[in-house]
Enzyme design. Structure first.
Site, PDB file in Angstrom:
ATOM      1  N   THR A   1       0.830  41.725 -40.195  1.00 21.06           N
ATOM      2  CA  THR A   1       0.444  40.938 -39.023  1.00 21.06           C
ATOM      3  C   THR A   1       0.598  39.457 -39.346  1.00 21.06           C
ATOM      4  OG1 THR A   1      -1.129  42.573 -38.201  1.00 21.06           O
ATOM      5  CG2 THR A   1      -1.485  40.323 -37.511  1.00 21.06           C
TER       6      THR A   1
ATOM      7  N   TRP B   1       9.489  54.172 -42.805  1.00 19.59           N
ATOM      8  CA  TRP B   1      10.481  54.678 -41.857  1.00 19.59           C
ATOM      9  C   TRP B   1      11.641  53.695 -41.749  1.00 19.59           C
ATOM     10  CZ3 TRP B   1      12.067  51.791 -37.771  1.00 19.59           C
ATOM     11  CH2 TRP B   1      11.176  50.853 -37.218  1.00 19.59           C
TER      12      TRP B   1
ATOM     13  N   TYR C   1       3.633  53.341 -29.999  1.00 22.81           N
ATOM     14  CA  TYR C   1       3.584  51.893 -29.830  1.00 22.81           C
ATOM     15  C   TYR C   1       3.210  51.566 -28.391  1.00 22.81           C
ATOM     16  CZ  TYR C   1       5.900  51.701 -34.325  1.00 22.81           C
ATOM     17  OH  TYR C   1       6.196  51.843 -35.656  1.00 22.81           O
TER      18      TYR C   1
ATOM     19  N   SER D   1      -0.345  49.816 -42.624  1.00 21.39           N
ATOM     20  CA  SER D   1       0.131  51.159 -42.299  1.00 21.39           C
ATOM     21  C   SER D   1       0.503  51.843 -43.607  1.00 21.39           C
ATOM     22  CB  SER D   1       1.333  51.115 -41.340  1.00 21.39           C
ATOM     23  OG  SER D   1       2.464  50.545 -41.969  1.00 21.39           O
TER      24      SER D   1
ATOM     25  N   ASP E   1       4.008  46.423 -45.398  1.00 24.89           N
ATOM     26  CA  ASP E   1       2.893  46.354 -44.450  1.00 24.89           C
ATOM     27  C   ASP E   1       1.654  47.061 -44.991  1.00 24.89           C
ATOM     28  OD1 ASP E   1       1.296  46.249 -42.202  1.00 24.89           O
ATOM     29  OD2 ASP E   1       2.395  47.796 -41.109  1.00 24.89           O
TER      30      ASP E   1
ATOM     31  N   ASP F   1      -3.985  42.316 -43.829  1.00 24.83           N
ATOM     32  CA  ASP F   1      -2.822  43.021 -43.288  1.00 24.83           C
ATOM     33  C   ASP F   1      -1.572  42.154 -43.376  1.00 24.83           C
ATOM     34  OD1 ASP F   1      -0.994  44.516 -41.913  1.00 24.83           O
ATOM     35  OD2 ASP F   1      -2.199  44.768 -40.110  1.00 24.83           O
TER      36      ASP F   1
ATOM     37  N   ASN G   1       3.212  54.548 -43.873  1.00 25.54           N
ATOM     38  CA  ASN G   1       4.465  55.313 -43.856  1.00 25.54           C
ATOM     39  C   ASN G   1       5.676  54.424 -44.079  1.00 25.54           C
ATOM     40  OD1 ASN G   1       2.609  57.042 -41.808  1.00 25.54           O
ATOM     41  ND2 ASN G   1       4.121  58.364 -42.800  1.00 25.54           N
TER      42      ASN G   1
END
Length: 399
Positions: free
Chosen positions: A290, A104, A142, A100, A97, A287, A102
């Site tokens: 998305t 996780w 979120y 963003s 992505d 992006d 990070n």
């Protein structure tokens, strides 16, 4: 011939995978995935509602000054690949992505009430000899609530790359139904470090710092012509450290970044059938996390009205029998027009034996009316993300 790099192939959803052994120099490592595009029903169940498509008022993904990030719905274009964490390796399917920063993944220590965690692969630190405890609290806001957990450090592998001492988040609680229905386990952010939660160093930054890539560049190719009925097909590809010239045609068009955080640039215009939707210029980001093209709700409503789309809850539907009569839309970026036809911006989804056609334009309120060019745009145009030159580059994608 492509610049020596490692290629990660992506798909819209995973049913299984096969790994090809790396070839001789220049080394090439591919992970081939299978597409199993979600149905319309799965899309609606996975959180494509106003609650998910709109961000929390002060903590949304598209505000680099905010401490939290907002995750969009991934619709039918869940392009993800496999990474492994720890020694021995524990494998996870992640969205790569660029919106963003990070990494996780679900934690083995997740709450028993976290249904999403129970249904996905989980990281178990006790089984890794390279794990280092951190414990710093981690939270992303979120639309349906907070995804929270804590920070850990371990080795992360992507293809042949082994990133030492990568800090990432172990998710304990995941909100809503979005992650329950998701075919991926977690997110691997590829934005800039200034939007990373807890100021954690992004994976690609560590790849560059550890001299694993020749250049601070990566590129995305997305296959938009997958037919699941024809069996296994490659859904897409990331090239780290260079580009793959077999995936694009023509020359690249260079676009300087206007701001770092997201891969953000200026867009001079957006038009269709003589109507201007970005008259005084606007800002946009590329992006990969998305699916659609998102923009200010009032503008998107005008676009969908022009297309003859009918609002249906969180989406707008189109008559599948009249797609050939739909107009082209053009984005003017750094002096060049990038055109999408209905074959590019119409999303076809199936449910209960019927096909529904959706508009690829979605309303999303973002700071400064930011436009988000997601997989619909990147699928048409091979996209290079160049940290060293602070630019993105677009070329016609080979499909």
């Amino acid at each position: 011939m492509f610049t020596p790099a490692v290629l990660i192939t992506l798909a819209a959803a995973v049913c299984g995978l096969s790994v090809n052994e790396p070839a001789a120099t220049p080394k090439l490592h591919k992970v081939e995935l299978i597409k199993n595009a979600p149905s319309m029903l799965q899309y609606l169940e996975s959180g494509a509602s106003n609650e998910h498509m709109w961000m929390a008022p002060e903590t949304n993904k598209y505000d680099p000054d905010a401490p939290h990030i907002y995750l969009k719905d991934y619709l039918n274009a869940q392009y993800f690949g496999v990474v492994s964490i720890g020694t021995p390796a524990q494998s996870f399917k992640v969205i790569f992505d660029t919106g963003s920063s990070n990494l996780w993944i679900p934690s083995k220590k997740c709450s028993w009430t976290n249904i999403a965690c129970l249904l996905h692969s989980k990281y178990d630190s006790t089984k890794s000899s390279t794990y280092t405890k951190d414990g710093t609290p981690f939270a992303i806001q979120y639309g349906t609530g907070s995804l929270d957990g804590f920070v850990s450090t371990d080795d992360v592998s992507i293809g042949e790359f082994n990133i030492k001492g990568q800090s990432f988040a172990e998710a304990i609680n995941e909100p809503g139904l979005t992650f329950v229905a998701a075919k991926f386990d977690g997110i691997l952010g590829m934005g800039f470090n200034n939007i990373a939660v807890d100021h954690l160093t992004p994976v690609f930054d560590n790849m560059v710092a550890q001299k694993l890539v020749q250049e601070p560049v990566f590129a995305f190719w997305m296959n938009r012509n997958i037919d699941p009925s024809k069996g296994q097909q490659v859904g897409g590809e990331i090239t780290f450290g260079g580009v793959d010239s077999s995936r694009y045609t023509g020359d690249f068009h260079k676009v300087p970044l206007s701001k770092k955080g997201y891969w953000q640039f200026s867009m001079e215009g957006f038009e269709s059938q003589g109507q201007e939707f970005c008259k005084d210029g606007c800002e946009a980001i590329a992006d990969t996390g998305t699916s659609l093209i998102a923009g200010p709700p009032e503008v998107v409503n005008s676009i969908n009205t022009m297309l003859g789309a009918t609002p249906m809850g969180p989406v707008a539907t189109l008559d599948c029998d009249k797609l050939e009569g739909l107009p082209e839309v053009s984005f003017t970026i750094a002096g060049k027009k990038f055109t999408l036809g209905p074959e590019d911006y119409v999303v076809k989804m199936s449910a209960m034996g019927q096909t529904t056609c959706l508009s690829g334009f979605s309303g999303l309120a973002t700071p400064n009316s930011l436009w988000i060019l997601g997989d619909i745009f990147i699928g048409k145009y091979y996209t290079v993300f160049d940290q060293g030159r602070s630019e993105v580059r677009f070329a016609e994608s080979v499909q």
